[in-house]
Design an enzyme around this catalytic site. Structure first.
Site, PDB file in Angstrom:
ATOM      1  N   ASP A 128       6.767   9.353   0.436  1.00 39.17           N
ATOM      2  CA  ASP A 128       5.556   8.674   0.933  1.00 39.17           C
ATOM      3  C   ASP A 128       4.286   9.330   1.076  1.00 39.17           C
ATOM      4  O   ASP A 128       4.756  10.588   1.491  1.00 39.17           O
ATOM      5  CB  ASP A 128       5.900   8.004   2.498  1.00 39.17           C
ATOM      6  CG  ASP A 128       5.999   6.730   2.537  1.00 39.17           C
ATOM      7  OD1 ASP A 128       5.536   5.830   1.275  1.00 39.17           O
ATOM      8  OD2 ASP A 128       6.618   6.173   3.318  1.00 39.17           O
ATOM      9  N   GLU A 150       6.553  -5.541   2.623  1.00 41.85           N
ATOM     10  CA  GLU A 150       6.951  -5.458   4.084  1.00 41.85           C
ATOM     11  C   GLU A 150       6.715  -6.526   4.978  1.00 41.85           C
ATOM     12  O   GLU A 150       5.467  -7.079   5.018  1.00 41.85           O
ATOM     13  CB  GLU A 150       6.809  -4.176   4.574  1.00 41.85           C
ATOM     14  CG  GLU A 150       7.362  -3.788   5.950  1.00 41.85           C
ATOM     15  CD  GLU A 150       7.331  -2.681   6.464  1.00 41.85           C
ATOM     16  OE1 GLU A 150       6.822  -1.511   5.865  1.00 41.85           O
ATOM     17  OE2 GLU A 150       7.697  -2.279   7.728  1.00 41.85           O
ATOM     18  N   ASP A 196       7.470   7.866   5.513  1.00 42.50           N
ATOM     19  CA  ASP A 196       6.844   8.233   6.451  1.00 42.50           C
ATOM     20  C   ASP A 196       7.173   7.891   7.808  1.00 42.50           C
ATOM     21  O   ASP A 196       6.978   8.316   8.896  1.00 42.50           O
ATOM     22  CB  ASP A 196       5.081   8.271   6.447  1.00 42.50           C
ATOM     23  CG  ASP A 196       4.895   6.883   6.194  1.00 42.50           C
ATOM     24  OD1 ASP A 196       5.606   5.919   6.201  1.00 42.50           O
ATOM     25  OD2 ASP A 196       3.603   6.383   6.250  1.00 42.50           O
ATOM     26  N   SER A 197       8.307   6.955   7.732  1.00 42.37           N
ATOM     27  CA  SER A 197       8.969   6.452   8.916  1.00 42.37           C
ATOM     28  C   SER A 197       9.551   7.766   9.637  1.00 42.37           C
ATOM     29  O   SER A 197      10.257   7.733  10.585  1.00 42.37           O
ATOM     30  CB  SER A 197      10.000   5.455   8.767  1.00 42.37           C
ATOM     31  OG  SER A 197      10.795   5.842   7.511  1.00 42.37           O
TER      32      SER A 197
HETATM   33  O1  KIV Z   1       8.500   4.887   5.761  1.00 42.75           O
HETATM   34  C1  KIV Z   1       9.192   3.902   5.343  1.00 42.75           C
HETATM   35  O2  KIV Z   1      10.183   4.204   5.720  1.00 42.75           O
HETATM   36  C2  KIV Z   1       8.979   2.838   4.756  1.00 42.75           C
HETATM   37  C3  KIV Z   1       9.643   1.802   4.502  1.00 42.75           C
HETATM   38  C4  KIV Z   1       9.930   1.041   5.497  1.00 42.75           C
HETATM   39  C5  KIV Z   1       9.644   1.053   3.016  1.00 42.75           C
HETATM   40  O3  KIV Z   1       7.833   2.703   4.052  1.00 42.75           O
END
Ligand code: KIV
Length: 267
Positions: free
Chosen positions: A88, A184, A49-50
């Site tokens: 995610d 994290e 979700d980044s």
């Molecule tokens: O959303 C994302 O990119 C993540 C990673 C940083 C593990 O959850």
């Protein structure tokens, strides 16, 4: 380096960690980059979700919607032949109730073709992890600094040092059936002790070398996001500067009449 050829499944992911293989995971959000990462041989691709921050330009991960995650998840899953694809679950797509979570995890699996989902939380999400597992959907948990809890934690970059709480969260996620856990922003020693205490693989980001594997955000490690330089991030490429110089070269050659030349013209 030999590129692996067999499809990475959830059991194969766990078995690789049990054999002592360090697992590799990167985020990708589209067909083009997922295909490159898969061809290079990464074990897992996370449609994180980044996406909200690195693709959509938002300041947190909170705004990205389930439909947007599904759209990008499908692009990635279509490109990938080998890596384990994980999508995610975005903010508020699973926090309301285990039933909401099962329904939305089911949508992700049906509509993207991904192998598994990831959600943030350990102990507080154990009922939800169990419920999604009962629907035979593999769950990766995510503890430590949880970007969806940014308002509660008071910021994105805070190292999480409460070892007992982290261990309780990790154990709760494992007991509920998670097949792996992202750690994290956790100090290396704590991440190492958590990894030793669990029978499922830990995947670290800013959590040191003693995790079972590592994950980085694709555009960050490729050097596409030059303003973002946390201590844990190593840039393995300089793609932003490569792209800038390619685009500048094109502009210059069109403007001075060098392109298109004979070789790039039809007669
Ligand atoms: O959303 C994302 O990119 C993540 C990673 C940083 C593990 O959850």
């Amino acid at each position: 380096m030999k590129t692996p050829t067999r499809k990475m499944t959830v059991p194969a992911f766990r078995e690789a960690a049990e054999r002592g293989q360090k697992l590799t995971m990167l985020t990708a959000y589209d067909y083009l980059w997922a295909g490159i990462m898969d061809e290079a041989g990464v074990d897992s691709i996370l449609v994180g979700d980044s996406l909200a921050m690195v693709v959509q330009g938002k300041s947190t991960t909170l705004p990205v919607t389930l439909d947007q995650m599904i759209y990008h998840g499908e692009l990635v899953a279509r490109a990938v032949q080998r890596a384990l694809v994980i999508v995610d679950m975005p903010f508020m797509s699973y926090q309301v109730s285990p039933q909401q979570a099962v329904e939305n995890a089911g949508r992700i699996m049906k509509e993207t073709g991904a192998d598994a989902i990831k959600l943030e939380g350990g102990a507080i999400q154990s009922e939800t992890i169990r419920g999604i597992g009962r629907a035979e959907i593999p769950v990766m948990a995510h503890i430590g600094m949880r970007p969806q809890a940014v308002r509660q934690l008071g910021g994105m970059g805070k190292i999480q040092r409460d070892e007992q709480r982290l261990l309780d969260d990790a154990r709760a996620a494992e007991d509920a059936g998670a097949f792996s856990i992202v750690l994290e922003l956790v100090p290396e020693d704590i991440a190492g002790r958590i990894t030793e205490a669990l029978s499922i693989p830990t995947i670290g980001i800013g959590a040191g070398a003693r995790c079972s594997g590592q994950v980085l955000v694709g555009p960050d490690m490729l050097g596409l996001n030059p303003g973002f330089k946390p201590r844990f991030l190593k840039q393995f490429g300089d793609l932003r500067n490569n792209a800038l110089s390619a685009v500048r070269g094109y502009i210059q050659e069109v403007q001075n009449g060098q392109f298109p030349d004979e070789q790039h013209s039809h007669h």
